[in-house]
Design a protein around this motif. Structure first.
Motif, mmCIF file in Angstrom:
data_model
loop_
_atom_site.group_PDB
_atom_site.id
_atom_site.type_symbol
_atom_site.label_atom_id
_atom_site.label_comp_id
_atom_site.label_asym_id
_atom_site.label_seq_id
_atom_site.Cartn_x
_atom_site.Cartn_y
_atom_site.Cartn_z
ATOM 1 N N ILE A 463 15.584 22.289 -30.218
ATOM 2 C CA ILE A 463 16.259 21.309 -31.179
ATOM 3 C C ILE A 463 16.611 22.041 -32.463
ATOM 4 N N LYS A 464 17.866 22.085 -32.778
ATOM 5 C CA LYS A 464 18.618 22.547 -33.959
ATOM 6 C C LYS A 464 17.932 22.666 -35.195
ATOM 7 N N ASP A 465 17.647 23.985 -35.875
ATOM 8 C CA ASP A 465 16.804 24.281 -36.946
ATOM 9 C C ASP A 465 15.475 23.840 -36.991
ATOM 10 N N GLN A 466 14.861 23.830 -35.602
ATOM 11 C CA GLN A 466 13.364 23.503 -35.505
ATOM 12 C C GLN A 466 12.965 24.484 -34.545
ATOM 13 N N PRO A 467 11.521 24.926 -34.854
ATOM 14 C CA PRO A 467 11.119 25.847 -33.870
ATOM 15 C C PRO A 467 10.497 25.171 -32.439
ATOM 16 N N LEU A 468 11.319 24.362 -31.873
ATOM 17 C CA LEU A 468 11.071 23.464 -30.678
ATOM 18 C C LEU A 468 12.032 24.094 -29.483
ATOM 19 N N CYS A 469 11.501 24.419 -28.522
ATOM 20 C CA CYS A 469 12.223 24.819 -27.425
ATOM 21 C C CYS A 469 11.928 24.155 -26.082
ATOM 22 N N LEU A 470 12.797 23.992 -25.342
ATOM 23 C CA LEU A 470 12.571 23.381 -23.757
ATOM 24 C C LEU A 470 11.785 24.545 -22.886
ATOM 25 N N GLN A 471 10.650 23.857 -22.495
ATOM 26 C CA GLN A 471 9.766 24.678 -21.666
ATOM 27 C C GLN A 471 9.483 23.821 -20.152
ATOM 28 N N ARG A 472 9.585 24.430 -19.146
ATOM 29 C CA ARG A 472 9.160 24.121 -18.023
ATOM 30 C C ARG A 472 7.643 24.238 -17.650
ATOM 31 N N ASN A 473 7.297 23.309 -16.895
ATOM 32 C CA ASN A 473 5.790 23.111 -16.721
ATOM 33 C C ASN A 473 5.599 23.223 -15.245
ATOM 34 N N GLY A 474 6.378 23.823 -14.390
ATOM 35 C CA GLY A 474 6.029 23.777 -12.989
ATOM 36 C C GLY A 474 6.966 22.682 -12.229
ATOM 37 N N PRO A 475 7.014 22.952 -11.022
ATOM 38 C CA PRO A 475 7.943 22.033 -10.062
ATOM 39 C C PRO A 475 7.226 20.650 -10.293
ATOM 40 N N GLY A 476 7.979 19.569 -10.456
ATOM 41 C CA GLY A 476 7.397 17.985 -10.401
ATOM 42 C C GLY A 476 6.809 17.514 -11.602
ATOM 43 N N ASN A 477 6.571 18.538 -12.707
ATOM 44 C CA ASN A 477 6.219 18.306 -13.900
ATOM 45 C C ASN A 477 7.104 17.830 -14.979
ATOM 46 N N ARG A 478 6.924 17.264 -16.191
ATOM 47 C CA ARG A 478 7.820 16.907 -17.035
ATOM 48 C C ARG A 478 7.946 18.095 -17.731
ATOM 49 N N VAL A 479 9.199 18.271 -18.241
ATOM 50 C CA VAL A 479 9.328 19.560 -19.326
ATOM 51 C C VAL A 479 8.974 18.994 -20.813
ATOM 52 N N THR A 480 8.703 19.979 -21.611
ATOM 53 C CA THR A 480 8.281 19.726 -22.819
ATOM 54 C C THR A 480 8.654 20.389 -24.016
ATOM 55 N N MET A 481 8.687 19.901 -25.253
ATOM 56 C CA MET A 481 9.239 20.775 -26.341
ATOM 57 C C MET A 481 8.067 21.418 -26.842
ATOM 58 N N ASN A 482 8.023 22.889 -26.845
ATOM 59 C CA ASN A 482 7.036 23.866 -27.110
ATOM 60 C C ASN A 482 7.485 24.337 -28.389
ATOM 61 N N LYS A 483 6.363 24.692 -29.346
ATOM 62 C CA LYS A 483 6.499 25.363 -30.436
ATOM 63 C C LYS A 483 6.219 26.711 -30.479
ATOM 64 N N THR A 484 5.697 27.211 -29.371
ATOM 65 C CA THR A 484 5.055 28.443 -29.414
ATOM 66 C C THR A 484 5.680 29.581 -28.316
ATOM 67 N N SER A 485 6.233 28.968 -27.410
ATOM 68 C CA SER A 485 6.485 30.066 -26.087
ATOM 69 C C SER A 485 8.128 30.166 -25.914
ATOM 70 N N CYS A 486 8.901 30.165 -27.097
ATOM 71 C CA CYS A 486 10.343 29.791 -27.049
ATOM 72 C C CYS A 486 10.978 31.332 -26.559
ATOM 73 N N SER A 487 9.937 32.446 -26.324
ATOM 74 C CA SER A 487 10.614 33.704 -25.747
ATOM 75 C C SER A 487 10.022 33.964 -24.383
ATOM 76 N N SER A 488 9.275 32.917 -23.976
ATOM 77 C CA SER A 488 8.647 32.995 -22.532
ATOM 78 C C SER A 488 9.705 32.738 -21.525
ATOM 79 N N PRO A 489 9.390 33.300 -20.202
ATOM 80 C CA PRO A 489 10.438 33.015 -19.205
ATOM 81 C C PRO A 489 10.428 31.573 -18.852
#
Length: 575
Positions: A463-489
């Motif tokens: 989300i522009k200008d916010q510390p929120l990035c798109l994060q996968r949570n495994g096959p079949g699960n909803r993706v989430t907006m994560n504040k802490t793991s923007c550098s994770s795979p």
């Protein structure tokens, strides 16, 4: 259109227009998920005439004007705009605005300008009588009594005037010479020197039509000839005669845009890449392109990603390059069977709509038509590519209107702008990625003007200008907006497949999972499907296009934020 494929006072008061009740349509995307949407359109605020500024069409103030048109045929045997035996012309014009279009590509046959007897001495009633269309005469007497006993050219003018009264721009398109259905390689209308296509007669008719509408402000452009084609077509004659036609139009009417079509049913403009069009005037030249599913073979028997990638490459070589050369490119015909059962069309449309949104091109949908008075010997033939039903007032498929809503929006171009941002567009539905109202860490699909501005950098969606990035949570699960793991795979998303519309993240076992949509419209991550070769499956739920924008969409959070500024943002005044 290509016959080889079968397919079924000037302005309103500003306050009245701004406060009129907006039409609502019901949209159902997936089972159990329906809601009403409001057709968005804006009161035009441009200053005529229009011109070009690099690849953009602009008004007299230099503000971008996006053509979001619909084709209204008026070139068939009756030589009358279709549908006027079904509804009053003003009702049709208002319906065009209601559906979000700001422009009509109004087709005409050359005989309307070259055959004085036809144009000036034959009335609408007489035209229908000569064709035995008695029911249409009765319909005209009921719905358009002021038109039925005027000449064909005056009826044509009345349609243009009524569109202007409803703030609808008009592109006059010379569709063919002899009134009838178009187009075939051997119909005598295809290229200069064909039986019904005399270049001198054509140039004179263009000049006459241009002069006829000189000073009519809502006539903003003229398309010189539809779908050049046939065994005689060649680049040398194209340059010779199209340049002559362009000069003739401009000499007669210096206000209109001059729109040039390509070869091979207007699928090919590659020949102007290395040989420029030479005209004595500037800032009026626009090129046009046509693109249908049947332009490129069989989508249903090919992998959708593979054929989309192949066709996008053809489009880049056949016309898209003109944008980089500083010319507007007008996608003046595209469309689908709106009943929804055509597998070719369903696959094609996600490809064409993502391209049109990504390039923010001007366009005209085929077609407005609910039905024809007479087409190829058939009375009352239904046009299943039409946005209107055969009653000429009901929308044939309201979910289709949702699919083109973003295309109707102005995303880029000259004028005041915001910082660049992204939208994550889902072309299969016409929606965008938005945060759930119930849980803002979750994502769903929704109207694009409900999306917050996104940023896609270093393969991370934020989300522009916010510390929120798109994060996968495994096959079949909803993706989430994560504040802490923007550098994770799990926050790395790459565009893959030949279509470049799968957003994929690589799991720890080196398998790719892609953004997808579940049965309740939630955004999830699933195993990537149909990436290549397999023609039997449908990948379109996993197609997402990252769109660049510099203009806020009406009603968006960014728009409302600017709206609350004091004094009111110059950008909003321009919009």
């Amino acid at each position: 259109m290509i016959v080889q494929h079968t397919r079924e006072t000037r302005k309103h008061n500003f306050i009245q227009a701004m406060t009129r009740k907006e039409p609502k349509h019901m949209f159902c995307f997936l089972p159990f998920f329906c809601f009403s949407f409001i057709a968005q359109h804006t009161v035009p605020n441009m200053a005529y005439p229009l011109s070009t500024s690099s690849r953009w069409i602009v008004d007299e103030n230099g503000q971008r004007v996006k053509l979001a048109c619909v084709n209204w045929p008026s070139h068939l045997q009756p030589v009358v705009a279709e549908g006027l035996s079904k509804q009053p012309v003003d009702v049709v014009a208002k319906k065009i605005v209601e559906m979000g279009f700001n422009c009509v590509r109004l087709t005409w046959a050359l005989d309307l300008m070259t055959n004085e007897t036809l144009a000036n001495n034959v009335t609408v009633r007489q035209s229908f009588q000569s064709l035995g269309l008695k029911d249409d005469i009765v319909g005209f007497q009921t719905n358009n009594p002021s038109i039925i006993d005027i000449s064909l050219i005056e009826a044509f003018k009345m349609v243009v005037t009524t569109l202007g009264d409803n703030d609808v721009m008009v592109i006059l398109d010379n569709h063919l010479t002899k009134p009838g259905w178009c187009c075939a390689n051997n119909d005598g209308n295809g290229f200069f020197g064909d039986k019904f296509f005399d270049p001198t007669e054509w140039t004179a008719a263009l000049s006459k039509m241009a002069a006829t509408f000189d000073g009519v402000s809502n006539v903003v452009g003229m398309s010189l000839r539809n779908e050049l084609r046939g065994p005689k077509q060649n680049a040398n004659d194209w340059f010779k005669y199209m340049q002559q036609g362009a000069e003739a139009v401009h000499a007669a009417n210096k206000n209109v845009l001059v729109i040039l079509s390509g070869l091979s049913f207007d699928a090919d403009l590659s020949f102007v890449r290395s040989r420029p069009v030479k005209l004595t005037f500037t800032k009026k030249l626009v090129f046009e392109l046509h693109w249908y599913s049947f332009s490129d073979g069989n989508w249903a028997t090919n992998n959708p990603n593979d054929i989309c990638g192949q066709v996008l490459n053809r489009i880049r070589n056949g016309g898209e390059f003109l944008l980089d050369k500083g010319f507007p490119l007008f996608l003046s015909e595209f469309g689908i069977d709106e009943r929804g059962g055509n597998a070719d069309d369903n696959r094609y449309f996600g490809c064409v709509s993502s391209w049109a949104a990504g390039n923010d091109v001007d366009w005209s949908l085929w077609a407005l038509t609910g039905s024809y008075y007479l087409r190829e010997g058939k009375v009352g033939l239904v046009e299943y590519y039409g946005v209107l039903d055969s009653d000429w007032v009901s929308v044939r498929n309201s979910s289709f209107l949702q699919k083109i809503t973003l295309l109707q929006s102005q995303l880029q171009g000259p004028g005041p702008s915001t910082d660049a941002y992204n939208l994550v567009f889902h072309p299969y539905t016409g929606f965008c990625l938005v945060r759930s109202l119930n849980d803002t860490t979750m994502l769903t699909l929704g109207p694009c003007n409900s999306s917050e501005p996104w940023s896609y950098t270093k393969q991370t969606l934020r989300i522009k200008d916010q510390p929120l990035c798109l994060q996968r949570n495994g096959p079949g699960n909803r993706v989430t907006m994560n504040k802490t793991s923007c550098s994770s795979p799990g926050s790395v998303w790459q565009t893959i497949s030949a279509s470049k519309m799968h957003l994929a993240s690589t799991a720890s076992n080196n398998t790719s999972i892609c953004l997808d949509v579940d049965a309740t419209n939630n955004v999830v991550a699933n195993a990537c499907k149909c990436l290549s070769k397999d023609s039997s499956c449908e990948p379109m739920s996993q197609w997402f296009k990252i769109i660049k924008a510099t203009r806020p969409l009406k009603g968006s959070r960014l728009y409302k934020k600017l709206e609350n500024l004091s004094p009111k943002s110059e950008l909003l005044k321009a919009l």
